[in-house]
Design an enzyme around this catalytic site. Sequence first.
Site, short mmCIF file in Angstrom:
data_model
loop_
_atom_site.label_atom_id
_atom_site.label_comp_id
_atom_site.label_asym_id
_atom_site.label_seq_id
_atom_site.Cartn_x
_atom_site.Cartn_y
_atom_site.Cartn_z
CB CYS A 2 45.40 49.72 36.15
SG CYS A 2 44.98 48.71 34.97
CD GLU A 105 49.61 46.77 41.30
OE1 GLU A 105 50.62 47.08 41.15
OE2 GLU A 105 48.39 47.37 40.82
#
Length: 222
Positions: A2, A105
């Site tokens: 992340c 992402e």
Amino acid sequence: MCGRFTLTSAEGLAERFNIIEDFLPEQLNISYNVAPGQPVLSVIHTGSERRMGHLRWGFIPRWAKEEKIGYKMINARAETLAEKPSFKKPLQTQRCLIVTDGFYEWKKTDDKKQPYRLTLKDKGIFSFAGLWEKWQSPSGDAVFSCTIITTKANEVMQDIHHRMPVIIAQEDESAWLDPENSRKPEELLLPFPSDHMDIYPVSAAVNNAKNNSPDLIQPVGQ
């Protein structure tokens, strides 16, 4: 992993996370592109109550000589937390929730990396599992920092990346925060169910951490 996420609304956060103390929405940094090194809204348990405030994203171990090490510790692997000297104690006593409503992402293609945003299906607030630490600088200043825990990707994420942040279900947040809870923290560090999540492509403008506007979370190419 992340590396970027969002928090786009301040409404109802104190109630959502059962915060007793006064927390003013204007204290919140609304962001469409939260990046490492920035303050992130977090919830900790003091032993008697929950408290909400900001932690610097990028874990600085107590033994660190320089705070810049935090940029290398924005994530921590769930599978090895109990083995790492930096995370072993915080795993037992210094767990936190990092407040968010979505994260980014990037999927590699032949000629570029396409960013995607992932949210819950209801587009509501949720929380990442995190660990926090207090570091004392050589000048005596206290820095409170955090890391986001990651685990293996669920089915939604697998086509993009092999890791994802640990999302703590709302009903499990108390168990994660309270070190006196009977549940082992490792039991909660699992991939979040895919059928509760949505994913969509967004603009490559999110690649630059200096960009921060509502346009970043709008779907593209659909």
